[in-house]
Design a protein around this motif. Structure first.
Motif, PDB file in Angstrom:
ATOM      1  N   ALA A   1       0.837  -1.198   0.000  1.00  0.00           N
ATOM      2  CA  ALA A   1       0.000   0.000   0.000  1.00  0.00           C
ATOM      3  C   ALA A   1       0.870   1.246   0.000  1.00  0.00           C
ATOM      4  CB  ALA A   1      -0.928   0.004   1.220  1.00  0.00           C
ATOM      5  N   GLY A   2       0.526   2.192  -0.863  1.00  0.00           N
ATOM      6  CA  GLY A   2       1.273   3.452  -0.937  1.00  0.00           C
ATOM      7  C   GLY A   2       0.532   4.444  -1.788  1.00  0.00           C
ATOM      8  N   PRO A   3       1.091   5.608  -2.008  1.00  0.00           N
ATOM      9  CA  PRO A   3       0.411   6.643  -2.791  1.00  0.00           C
ATOM     10  C   PRO A   3       0.062   6.197  -4.212  1.00  0.00           C
ATOM     11  CG  PRO A   3       2.292   7.553  -1.618  1.00  0.00           C
ATOM     12  CD  PRO A   3       2.388   6.071  -1.474  1.00  0.00           C
ATOM     13  N   LYS A   4       0.931   5.374  -4.822  1.00  0.00           N
ATOM     14  CA  LYS A   4       0.680   4.947  -6.198  1.00  0.00           C
ATOM     15  C   LYS A   4      -0.498   3.987  -6.268  1.00  0.00           C
ATOM     16  CE  LYS A   4       2.811   2.649 -10.168  1.00  0.00           C
ATOM     17  NZ  LYS A   4       4.025   1.956 -10.675  1.00  0.00           N
ATOM     18  N   ASP A   5      -0.469   2.929  -5.460  1.00  0.00           N
ATOM     19  CA  ASP A   5      -1.576   1.974  -5.476  1.00  0.00           C
ATOM     20  C   ASP A   5      -1.596   1.133  -4.215  1.00  0.00           C
ATOM     21  OD1 ASP A   5       0.200  -0.302  -5.772  1.00  0.00           O
ATOM     22  OD2 ASP A   5       0.313   0.094  -7.912  1.00  0.00           O
ATOM     23  N   THR A   6      -2.751   0.542  -3.978  1.00  0.00           N
ATOM     24  CA  THR A   6      -2.895  -0.537  -3.008  1.00  0.00           C
ATOM     25  C   THR A   6      -3.118  -1.804  -3.812  1.00  0.00           C
ATOM     26  OG1 THR A   6      -3.745   0.811  -1.182  1.00  0.00           O
ATOM     27  CG2 THR A   6      -4.348  -1.508  -1.189  1.00  0.00           C
ATOM     28  N   HIS A   7      -2.275  -2.791  -3.579  1.00  0.00           N
ATOM     29  CA  HIS A   7      -2.218  -3.968  -4.455  1.00  0.00           C
ATOM     30  C   HIS A   7      -2.378  -5.231  -3.608  1.00  0.00           C
ATOM     31  CE1 HIS A   7      -1.072  -6.499  -7.757  1.00  0.00           C
ATOM     32  NE2 HIS A   7      -0.559  -5.519  -8.482  1.00  0.00           N
ATOM     33  N   ALA A   8      -3.232  -6.136  -4.069  1.00  0.00           N
ATOM     34  CA  ALA A   8      -3.405  -7.442  -3.428  1.00  0.00           C
ATOM     35  C   ALA A   8      -2.560  -8.473  -4.158  1.00  0.00           C
ATOM     36  CB  ALA A   8      -4.868  -7.857  -3.451  1.00  0.00           C
ATOM     37  N   TRP A   9      -1.905  -9.345  -3.394  1.00  0.00           N
ATOM     38  CA  TRP A   9      -1.052 -10.387  -3.959  1.00  0.00           C
ATOM     39  C   TRP A   9      -1.448 -11.724  -3.333  1.00  0.00           C
ATOM     40  CZ3 TRP A   9       2.078  -8.402  -7.683  1.00  0.00           C
ATOM     41  CH2 TRP A   9       2.371  -7.036  -7.614  1.00  0.00           C
ATOM     42  N   THR A  10      -1.623 -12.735  -4.162  1.00  0.00           N
ATOM     43  CA  THR A  10      -2.053 -14.052  -3.686  1.00  0.00           C
ATOM     44  C   THR A  10      -0.877 -15.018  -3.646  1.00  0.00           C
ATOM     45  OG1 THR A  10      -4.299 -13.768  -4.510  1.00  0.00           O
ATOM     46  CG2 THR A  10      -3.555 -16.022  -4.153  1.00  0.00           C
ATOM     47  N   ILE A  11      -0.740 -15.736  -2.532  1.00  0.00           N
ATOM     48  CA  ILE A  11       0.343 -16.701  -2.339  1.00  0.00           C
ATOM     49  C   ILE A  11      -0.200 -17.922  -1.608  1.00  0.00           C
ATOM     50  CG2 ILE A  11       2.218 -14.997  -2.307  1.00  0.00           C
ATOM     51  CD1 ILE A  11       2.088 -15.104   0.781  1.00  0.00           C
ATOM     52  N   PRO A  12       0.477 -19.065  -1.695  1.00  0.00           N
ATOM     53  CA  PRO A  12       0.080 -20.225  -0.893  1.00  0.00           C
ATOM     54  C   PRO A  12       0.339 -19.972   0.596  1.00  0.00           C
ATOM     55  CG  PRO A  12       1.453 -20.889  -2.748  1.00  0.00           C
ATOM     56  CD  PRO A  12       1.551 -19.395  -2.650  1.00  0.00           C
ATOM     57  N   ARG A  13      -0.551 -20.468   1.416  1.00  0.00           N
ATOM     58  CA  ARG A  13      -0.340 -20.374   2.858  1.00  0.00           C
ATOM     59  C   ARG A  13       0.974 -21.075   3.223  1.00  0.00           C
ATOM     60  NH1 ARG A  13      -3.790 -19.022   6.680  1.00  0.00           N
ATOM     61  NH2 ARG A  13      -5.573 -19.233   5.243  1.00  0.00           N
ATOM     62  N   GLY A  14       1.744 -20.456   4.108  1.00  0.00           N
ATOM     63  CA  GLY A  14       3.026 -21.018   4.503  1.00  0.00           C
ATOM     64  C   GLY A  14       4.198 -20.465   3.718  1.00  0.00           C
ATOM     65  N   THR A  15       3.957 -19.531   2.799  1.00  0.00           N
ATOM     66  CA  THR A  15       5.028 -18.954   1.984  1.00  0.00           C
ATOM     67  C   THR A  15       5.907 -18.035   2.827  1.00  0.00           C
ATOM     68  OG1 THR A  15       3.675 -19.032  -0.014  1.00  0.00           O
ATOM     69  CG2 THR A  15       5.554 -17.517  -0.033  1.00  0.00           C
ATOM     70  N   LYS A  16       7.210 -18.165   2.662  1.00  0.00           N
ATOM     71  CA  LYS A  16       8.138 -17.286   3.368  1.00  0.00           C
ATOM     72  C   LYS A  16       8.327 -15.984   2.588  1.00  0.00           C
ATOM     73  CE  LYS A  16      10.593 -20.894   5.904  1.00  0.00           C
ATOM     74  NZ  LYS A  16      11.910 -21.494   6.230  1.00  0.00           N
TER      75      LYS A  16
END
Length: 364
Positions: free
Chosen positions: A286-301
């Motif tokens: 999240a920042g001035p340019k955009d708020t972005h959602a990212w999808t990952i598998p649970r347990g990802t480092k």
């Protein structure tokens, strides 16, 4: 990308109506005759997540970038599809690369909508489609295994490793069992390369009449029992209602659904079930340019989570500034969280949690 799914089912079960509703388009022709979908249709759906709006408002972001669900719709399958009956088998290759199968089952009675088997029986229909998927896999594996055996005898180590996975799968398919039942966790990556339809996790979508949208009916209850026995979820939706919802302005949808006794749309329920099925979570930047959602598998480092933004982020990973979603909201953003001591610096071993707001430090 969030995840991708392929919609399967018999003709006239509501597949294309559901596809249209999910994608809010009329890309797939919905008509009352078998095989009206004769080209594979691909749609992309923004995954609804109310946290995005909240984060964007706090961060004063210029835009919101949601994660995406890709949906592929193909012609309806019929009994004998693996032998060339109907049209659906021609397009099975178009869903071999998806993450999950959305199996639409007709759970509604309507004399004006023909059924290829003449009567409504969700369990029989589920068996028909599952059998055709397994037969398509069997045909593929009967061609692939002899080739692997030949290369393995020639000393090809990669072929030998794949053969160890492929032979038990072929035996299972020959016995009328899906591939997923014989794939060991340690062989999951190799098995995925085979792109087998019966190895994919399944989300059953029970398409009911409008009156049963909130609670389901006897047919959807039977389908849910089958799904539970297989370890898969089942979601009750009314494709007809979803088609109406798709035409409404976002501000009107909540009131419309509430009037039908529904807390949320079928799209929301399908996506939540899909995320749970595949073990997926969402983190945010999240920042001035955009708020972005990212999808990952649970347990990802953290370094691997950074890779979904750009490979350089993983290669040059140093650390990540981490704020839990609830802390970000309670502290009114990054500055407040930092001042309150709720911003943490995490290293390479940090396992990203659902809702984390992250900023990566990297050096390439």
């Amino acid at each position: 990308m969030g995840f991708s799914c392929g919609i399967v089912g018999l003709p006239n079960v509501g597949k294309s109506t559901l596809f249209n509703a999910l994608t809010a388009t009329v890309q797939a022709q919905a008509a009352n005759y078998p095989f009206c979908t004769i080209e594979p249709n691909v749609g992309r759906v923004a995954v609804p997540d109310p946290r995005l709006e909240t984060l964007a408002e706090i961060a004063r972001s210029a835009q919101i970038v949601p994660t995406i669900l890709e949906v592929r719709d193909i012609a309806g399958l019929v009994r004998g599809a693996s032998r060339g009956e109907g049209l659906g088998n021609q397009f099975l290759a178009n869903i071999r690369e998806v993450d999950a199968i959305l199996h639409v089952l007709r759970c509604f009675e309507d004399p004006d909508v023909a059924h290829v088997e003449s009567d409504i029986d969700a369990l029989r229909d589920a068996e028909t489609v599952e059998t055709e998927l397994m037969l398509a896999d069997l045909e593929s594996m009967e061609r692939r295994v002899p080739s692997l055996q030949k290369r393995a005898r020639g000393g090809d180590k990669q072929s030998a490793a794949m053969l160890a996975v492929a032979e038990p799968i072929l035996a299972a398919l020959q016995a009328g069992k899906p591939a997923r039942g014989v794939i060991a966790p340690e062989h999951a990556d190799l098995a995925r390369q085979l792109q087998l339809l019966s190895a994919k996790p399944v989300l059953y979508v029970c398409n009911v009449e409008e009156a049963a949208a909130a609670s389901g009916n006897a047919q959807s209850a039977r389908a849910a029992e089958r799904a539970a026995a297989e370890g898969f979820p089942a979601v009750v939706v009314s494709a007809a209602i979803e088609a109406e919802v798709a035409q409404l302005a976002p501000a009107e949808r909540g009131e419309f659904l509430a009037g039908l006794g529904l807390a949320d749309s079928g799209l929301d329920r399908v996506i939540r079930a899909g995320y749970a099925l595949l073990g997926l979570i969402t983190y945010f930047t999240a920042g001035p340019k955009d708020t972005h959602a990212w999808t990952i598998p649970r347990g990802t480092k953290a370094p691997q989570a950074a890779r979904v933004i750009h490979n350089d982020f993983e290669r040059g990973f140093i650390a990540c500034e981490t704020i839990a979603y609830a802390d970000y909201v309670a502290c009114h953003g990054e500055a407040g969280a930092r001042e309150a001591g709720r911003l943490r610096i995490e290293g390479r071993d940090y396992v990203v949690a659902d809702g984390d707001v992250l900023e990566f430090r990297f050096n390439v």
